[in-house]
Write an enzyme that holds these catalytic residues in place. Structure first.
Site, mmCIF file in Angstrom:
data_model
loop_
_atom_site.group_PDB
_atom_site.id
_atom_site.type_symbol
_atom_site.label_atom_id
_atom_site.label_comp_id
_atom_site.label_asym_id
_atom_site.label_seq_id
_atom_site.Cartn_x
_atom_site.Cartn_y
_atom_site.Cartn_z
ATOM 1 N N GLY A 81 -15.071 41.600 11.818
ATOM 2 C CA GLY A 81 -14.399 41.072 10.649
ATOM 3 C C GLY A 81 -14.695 41.930 9.424
ATOM 4 O O GLY A 81 -15.763 42.533 9.312
ATOM 5 N N GLY A 130 -16.038 40.261 15.273
ATOM 6 C CA GLY A 130 -14.732 39.641 15.381
ATOM 7 C C GLY A 130 -13.851 40.230 16.463
ATOM 8 O O GLY A 130 -12.924 39.567 16.937
ATOM 9 N N GLU A 153 -24.606 41.345 13.663
ATOM 10 C CA GLU A 153 -24.622 40.648 12.371
ATOM 11 C C GLU A 153 -25.991 40.588 11.709
ATOM 12 O O GLU A 153 -26.083 40.559 10.468
ATOM 13 C CB GLU A 153 -24.057 39.239 12.543
ATOM 14 C CG GLU A 153 -22.555 39.174 12.728
ATOM 15 C CD GLU A 153 -22.081 39.589 14.107
ATOM 16 O OE1 GLU A 153 -20.874 39.753 14.306
ATOM 17 O OE2 GLU A 153 -22.941 39.747 15.015
ATOM 18 N N ASP A 161 -21.320 35.013 15.070
ATOM 19 C CA ASP A 161 -20.427 33.858 14.968
ATOM 20 C C ASP A 161 -19.300 33.999 15.975
ATOM 21 O O ASP A 161 -19.561 34.323 17.107
ATOM 22 C CB ASP A 161 -19.942 33.696 13.519
ATOM 23 C CG ASP A 161 -19.203 34.931 12.990
ATOM 24 O OD1 ASP A 161 -19.336 36.017 13.581
ATOM 25 O OD2 ASP A 161 -18.494 34.799 11.965
#
Length: 361
Positions: A81, A130, A153, A161
């Site tokens: 992301g 992502g 991350e 996530d």
């Protein structure tokens, strides 16, 4: 930047409203091409919106019998992301906007996970964060020798996530006590290759990169089952699988400090791997490492829907911490790779602060 050769079946798909994705439907196959090569296809809000819109349109369209997701980049499927704008709005205190970004992304990932038609993603290159969200939840994930996967991350002061607190605790080749391999990948952000991804179930098939264009052309011709039968080759050897016993001894249970201690004291694990892993853990955001361990533990006993909901709440709270702003600055904005974490050491993390990230009182 180089591009793939022009497909004899499709060519380069036409742009959609100047979006960073390209779409078309032919021979019963709806295709999404990610087309932001300069950013390694990092997902911004427009890409998330446009991919989801296409998938929703095709979900109930009888003319579409399968979905193919590819990339126009010769380096990446999707590097994750695009969190630099998220950092900017977080610094401005606009956490409703932060929540909207992550909520949009997770809705797309959940759509992929529940998609009623065959969903095929071709991961020929960098696939992180992502990028896993729009692939791992799908039915078919094809890797090549160019594939590099990671959930990195913790290096930017964030937490894994996109549903990873559900799929990482459920990887193959791990103990029943706790998904040690998933814990290891989530905490350290270790990069794995195609053989590793296949060994733990993050990928489903392997096709050499030199054959990917022919493979995807066969899918675009409406013959995705034939493509899998004809082009898939045996999985490469996995160095990660050879490390399973060491990983399970270190990451199988206990607290973060227990895991670090085992890297220091266990004598029957590989010393080089132990040193590399210890160095990695000590370089990452201590708060992120502790929060990630808790996410993995809770995710092991939760449904995918519950994991998405929890990750959303935690993501917004983590985005408000100093480490998120600092980590994104050091890795993605200034690219100095010199983050100053607060607190600076794993031993200094306050359990109360971690509990607060989960909304615990």
């Amino acid at each position: 930047m180089g591009r793939r050769r022009t497909s004899s079946v499709t060519g380069r798909l036409p742009p959609v409203n100047e979006s960073f994705i390209r779409t078309r439907v032919a021979n019963g196959v709806g295709e999404v091409q990610l087309d932001r090569p300069g950013a390694l296809n990092a997902l911004d809000r427009s890409m998330i919106r446009d991919v989801r819109s296409s998938l929703l349109a095709w979900r109930d369209d009888p003319a579409v019998t399968a979905v193919l997701v590819t990339s126009t980049s010769d380096r990446a499927f999707c590097a994750g992301g695009d969190v630099k704008p998220v950092r900017e709005v977080a610094l401005e205190g606009r956490f409703d906007t932060v929540r909207e970004y992550f909520a949009d992304e997770y809705r797309l990932d959940e759509l992929v996970a529940t998609y009623p038609k065959p969903y095929l993603a071709v991961l020929d290159g960098v696939t992180m964060g992502g990028g896993l969200g729009i692939s791992v939840h799908g039915a078919v994930r094809v890797t090549t020798e160019k594939t590099t996967m990671a959930m990195p991350e913790t290096a930017i002061g964030f937490v894994p996530d996109i549903g990873s607190s559900h799929f990482l605790p459920r990887l193959r080749g791990t103990t029943a006590r706790c998904d040690a391999v998933g814990m290891y990948l989530g905490l350290t952000g270790a990069r794995i290759d195609a053989g590793d991804a296949l060994a733990v179930g993050l990928a489903t098939h392997y096709v050499p990169s030199a054959r990917i264009d022919d493979f995807t052309d066969r899918i675009r011709a409406g013959r995705w089952r034939d493509a899998l039968d004809e082009f898939v080759e045996p999985a490469p050897e996995s160095s990660l699988a050879q490390r399973f016993p060491d990983i399970e001894m270190v990451f199988g249970d206990g607290t973060v400090l227990d895991m670090v201690s085992r890297l220091d004291v266990l004598t029957d694990i590989d010393a080089t791997w132990a040193e590399q892993t210890r160095t990695a853990l000590r370089s990452l955001s201590p708060t992120s490492v502790w929060a990630t361990a808790e996410l993995m533990r809770r995710g092991a006993e939760s449904t995918l829907e519950e994991c998405f909901a929890r990750e959303l709440d935690v993501a917004v709270r983590v985005a408000a911490t100093p480490d998120f702003a600092e980590g994104v600055r050091a890795v993605l904005v200034d690219k100095t790779r010199d983050p100053r974490w607060s607190p600076a050491a794993l031993e200094d993390v306050d359990p109360v602060a971690i509990a607060a990230l989960f909304g615990d009182r």
